[in-house]
Design a protein around this motif. Structure first.
Motif, PDB file in Angstrom:
ATOM      1  N   THR A   1       0.841  -1.203   0.000  1.00 21.76           N
ATOM      2  CA  THR A   1       0.000   0.000   0.000  1.00 21.76           C
ATOM      3  C   THR A   1       0.871   1.246   0.000  1.00 21.76           C
ATOM      4  OG1 THR A   1      -0.134   0.083   2.437  1.00 21.76           O
ATOM      5  CG2 THR A   1      -1.832  -1.186   1.290  1.00 21.76           C
TER       6      THR A   1
ATOM      7  N   GLY B   1      -2.838   5.846  -2.098  1.00 21.89           N
ATOM      8  CA  GLY B   1      -4.029   5.022  -2.234  1.00 21.89           C
ATOM      9  C   GLY B   1      -3.844   3.763  -3.052  1.00 21.89           C
TER      10      GLY B   1
ATOM     11  N   GLU C   1      -5.276   7.642   7.503  1.00 20.30           N
ATOM     12  CA  GLU C   1      -6.144   7.163   6.425  1.00 20.30           C
ATOM     13  C   GLU C   1      -5.519   5.991   5.684  1.00 20.30           C
ATOM     14  OE1 GLU C   1      -9.146   7.887   5.905  1.00 20.30           O
ATOM     15  OE2 GLU C   1      -9.354   9.575   7.277  1.00 20.30           O
ATOM     16  N   HIS C   2      -4.209   6.075   5.432  1.00 23.04           N
ATOM     17  CA  HIS C   2      -3.492   5.011   4.736  1.00 23.04           C
ATOM     18  C   HIS C   2      -3.591   3.689   5.503  1.00 23.04           C
ATOM     19  CE1 HIS C   2       0.715   3.627   3.064  1.00 23.04           C
ATOM     20  NE2 HIS C   2      -0.187   2.686   2.970  1.00 23.04           N
TER      21      HIS C   2
ATOM     22  N   ARG D   1      -7.228   2.319   5.830  1.00 21.36           N
ATOM     23  CA  ARG D   1      -7.661   1.755   4.555  1.00 21.36           C
ATOM     24  C   ARG D   1      -6.996   0.399   4.307  1.00 21.36           C
ATOM     25  NH1 ARG D   1      -6.419   5.822   1.771  1.00 21.36           N
ATOM     26  NH2 ARG D   1      -4.334   5.147   1.138  1.00 21.36           N
TER      27      ARG D   1
ATOM     28  N   LYS E   1      -8.485  -2.333   6.606  1.00 24.23           N
ATOM     29  CA  LYS E   1      -9.827  -2.684   6.140  1.00 24.23           C
ATOM     30  C   LYS E   1      -9.727  -3.626   4.948  1.00 24.23           C
ATOM     31  CE  LYS E   1     -14.181  -0.551   4.706  1.00 24.23           C
ATOM     32  NZ  LYS E   1     -14.879   0.744   4.448  1.00 24.23           N
ATOM     33  N   GLU E   2      -8.790  -3.347   4.038  1.00 30.35           N
ATOM     34  CA  GLU E   2      -8.585  -4.184   2.860  1.00 30.35           C
ATOM     35  C   GLU E   2      -8.033  -5.550   3.256  1.00 30.35           C
ATOM     36  OE1 GLU E   2      -8.568  -5.204  -1.201  1.00 30.35           O
ATOM     37  OE2 GLU E   2      -9.506  -3.507  -0.150  1.00 30.35           O
TER      38      GLU E   2
END
Length: 351
Positions: free
Chosen positions: A38, A42, A324-325, A328, A331-332
């Motif tokens: 990642t 994004g 945020e990174h 995210r 969550k992925e």
């Protein structure tokens, strides 16, 4: 995922993802674990760790921890005949160590908080340990004791004969110490494996070197990792030699990326960087705690395992990639069924 407030990453970890078997028991090679890549922009990519070199550039520096795992869990009888286990954490001198005492309940262990100064426990092979003082005066913090060991032989030899590796409670089988070593393991001293390096193999290292990637070794001996919510890491012994410092400093001056293999490497490097951004050789303890407000001075990227909900390591990950990174990415990872913890999958965080 739960509703969250900024800077606090919270999530529910599905039980099937929490504690996988070692790769040796799953009939796959160590470099065949999954890899989530990642970036702060994004980008998300799913692959396996044997493709790791394709994400690393010529001239990049990989900082690796050469600490080797030692057998650190010792059976002990608690008052009233209850079964317990000593987790031997951090060496203070030849006889004194930091330890955590845990009571065995069913197939798991919990912290045992009934210890008092001067209490003596008999250990295997006619050894004994005396509780000298609590390491933290705040009783709400990690329940570590400064303990004096009398083993009648060098501690390393006694541990090798009488202790076994610390393991997660969800694993009901004892695995050999070799399962808890990485390709880089060379200097014995870690109570728990610096597990971000577990996926590296001789073939993968050769591919990295042929590509022009540099390896910079450090030593950081990890202590017990059973930190709970709001508990910060305690002092750990580390070494950065002049050669490693020079490799990192030269690479930074040329605009190369510094990628840490594990949170232990970040803690070590960021401990010894001065105000001018220069890494200084050092031998001693680190007490640095990196939270989400910390600005990295040296490290640009991180290879790491996945950390459990509310773990303090998540604060460090945010310092590398931002809230945020990391939110995210996690969550992925849950959506895609990545494995957590020391025998699990890996996460490469790039700028």
């Amino acid at each position: 995922m739960k509703t969250i407030t900024p800077s606090i990453i919270q999530f529910d970890l599905p039980l099937p993802l929490a504690c996988p078997l070692p790769t040796e028991e799953r009939n796959i090679e160590r470099d065949e674990v999954r890899l989530l890549v990642t970036t702060k922009a994004g980008h998300i990519e799913h692959t396996t760790f044997n493709h790791f070199p394709s994400f690393i550039q010529k001239g990049d520096v990989l900082v690796v921890n050469t600490s080797a795992t030692i057998a650190s869990a010792v059976p002990v009888s608690l008052p009233g005949g209850r079964r317990g286990r000593l987790h031997i954490s951090t060496k203070l001198n030849d006889r004194k160590w930091l330890i955590e005492i845990r009571e065995i309940t069913g197939n798991k262990t919990i912290r045992w908080k009934e210890g008092v100064e001067g209490m003596v426990f008999q250990l295997p092979s006619a050894a004994r340990v005396t509780l000298k003082q609590r390491f933290y005066t705040n009783e709400q913090w990690l329940h570590l004791w400064v303990a004096d060991f009398n083993t009648g032989q060098p501690m390393q030899a006694w541990l090798a004969a009488n202790a076994r590796p610390i393991q997660y409670e969800k694993l009901d089988h004892q695995y050999p110490l070799s399962y808890y070593q990485t390709f880089f393991s060379f200097h014995p001293g870690s109570s728990e494996m610096p597990s971000a390096g577990r996926g590296f193999t001789s073939d993968l290292i050769q591919r990295l070197l042929k590509k022009g990637v540099l390896l910079a070794p450090i030593i950081l001996h990890t202590g017990v990792s059973s930190l709970e919510e709001n508990e910060t890491p305690y002092p750990e012994y580390m070494e950065i030699d002049p050669v490693t410092a020079s490799i990192i400093n030269t690479a930074k001056s040329l605009g190369r990326r510094i990628i840490a293999v594990g949170t232990t490497c970040i803690r070590a490097i960021e401990t010894v960087v001065n105000n001018e951004g220069i890494v200084i050789p050092y031998r001693g303890n680190t007490e640095l705690f990196i939270d989400e407000s910390y600005t990295m001075k040296v490290v640009d990227g991180l290879l790491s395992g996945f950390h459990e909900p509310r773990a303090s390591h998540l604060n460090m990950l945010q310092s590398v990639g931002g809230f945020e990174h990391i939110h995210r990415a996690y969550k992925e990872a849950i959506k895609a069924g990545y494995y957590w913890h020391q025998f699990g999958d890996l996460h490469l965080i790039l700028p």
